[in-house]
Scaffold this motif. Structure first.
Motif, PDB file in Angstrom:
ATOM      1  N   GLU A   3       0.842  -1.199   0.000  1.00  0.00           N
ATOM      2  CA  GLU A   3       0.000   0.000   0.000  1.00  0.00           C
ATOM      3  C   GLU A   3       0.875   1.247   0.000  1.00  0.00           C
ATOM      4  O   GLU A   3       0.898   2.025   0.946  1.00  0.00           O
ATOM      5  N   PRO A   7      -2.495   5.212   0.935  1.00  0.00           N
ATOM      6  CA  PRO A   7      -2.459   6.077   2.128  1.00  0.00           C
ATOM      7  C   PRO A   7      -2.066   7.525   1.835  1.00  0.00           C
ATOM      8  O   PRO A   7      -2.716   8.457   2.355  1.00  0.00           O
ATOM      9  N   LYS A  11      -4.356  10.881   2.573  1.00  0.00           N
ATOM     10  CA  LYS A  11      -3.830  11.991   3.359  1.00  0.00           C
ATOM     11  C   LYS A  11      -3.927  13.306   2.583  1.00  0.00           C
ATOM     12  O   LYS A  11      -4.299  14.343   3.123  1.00  0.00           O
ATOM     13  N   HIS A  58     -12.735   5.212   6.077  1.00  0.00           N
ATOM     14  CA  HIS A  58     -11.491   5.605   6.750  1.00  0.00           C
ATOM     15  C   HIS A  58     -11.555   5.433   8.270  1.00  0.00           C
ATOM     16  O   HIS A  58     -10.600   4.946   8.882  1.00  0.00           O
TER      17      HIS A  58
END
Length: 255
Positions: A3, A7, A11, A58
């Protein structure tokens, strides 16, 4: 599964939301399972829906693998991002392979995101949906989770200019109670139930939405609430005309 891409994308998206002061209201996030597979079925009002539907997972610490048309994966910029986030390409000429990839993800404990209307709803109501999402949930032995989004159409939707830097736009995300279809059920009836649930949730999001469009912006409000968006019948005709024009273009290119 590595991953590296997903991420940082999340963000970045959250940072942009904060910078633009988008007023995101997320309700029902606890309906997203913290482990195991699930089919997340969302309505479709904008080109940004996958961002907000993904944001709903999330809080549960989950990443959603969205099924998206193959053309996005062919894009020079979007393609590497989509592949890096392990989303699932949908090739209309090879639907079986897309279904198999989604089923493999479900059985591997992933959440698969589906926009069951296939295309953005110009009327901002829930279009007709197929039984594919229901069949996928049954085959994967996973729950089916309805989700509705309202607000992102003001930023970027079909037939209107992009307003990606518009500030202070409220965005509503509602997650409904999981459905648990099983083998032997009437899949068409379950699909009708899913459509009714999505429609009820979307209407609630629209009626509770804190903003009212200005006189020159009624395009983002559905007709049944006094907006100037096309009615479902008008939208269906526009979609058909667009589809026929696209086929004609492809035929011309082939010749």
């Amino acid at each position: 599964m590595s991953e590296i891409v997903y991420p940082p994308v999340i963000k970045t998206a959250l940072g942009v939301f904060k910078a633009l002061n988008l007023k995101v209201r997320l309700e029902g996030a606890d309906q997203i399972p913290r482990t195991g597979g699930a089919v997340l079925v969302s309505n479709h009002v904008s080109y940004l829906d996958f961002i907000f539907a993904g944001a709903a997972a999330h809080p549960a610490g989950r990443l959603v693998r969205f099924m998206a048309k193959k053309e996005i994966f062919d894009n020079r910029i979007g393609g590497p991002l989509m592949r890096g986030m392990h989303h699932i390409p949908v090739d209309r000429d090879a639907g079986a392979s897309s279904y198999a990839a989604a089923l493999k993800a479900l059985k591997g404990g992933e959440i698969v995101g589906v926009f069951a209307e296939a295309t953005i709803s110009r009327s901002f109501t829930v279009k007709e949906i197929k039984s594919g999402a229901v069949r996928m949930a049954v085959a994967g032995k996973v729950p089916l989770i309805p989700l509705t989004i309202w607000g992102p159409q003001r930023l970027w939707t079909k037939g209107h200019k992009r307003r990606l830097l518009q500030r202070n736009v409220p965005v509503t995300i509602l997650v409904g109670e999981p459905m648990h279809p099983k083998r032997g059920d009437d899949y068409d009836q379950v699909t009708r139930d899913l459509h009714a649930t999505l429609s009820d949730m979307l209407e609630r999001a629209q009626r509770e939405y804190p903003d009212v469009p200005r006189a020159d912006e009624t395009w983002w409000q559905p007709a049944y609430l006094g907006g100037s968006a096309p009615t479902p019948g008008q939208a269906e005709k526009m979609d058909l005309e667009e589809s026929e024009a696209r086929r004609a273009d492809r035929g011309g290119a082939a010749s």
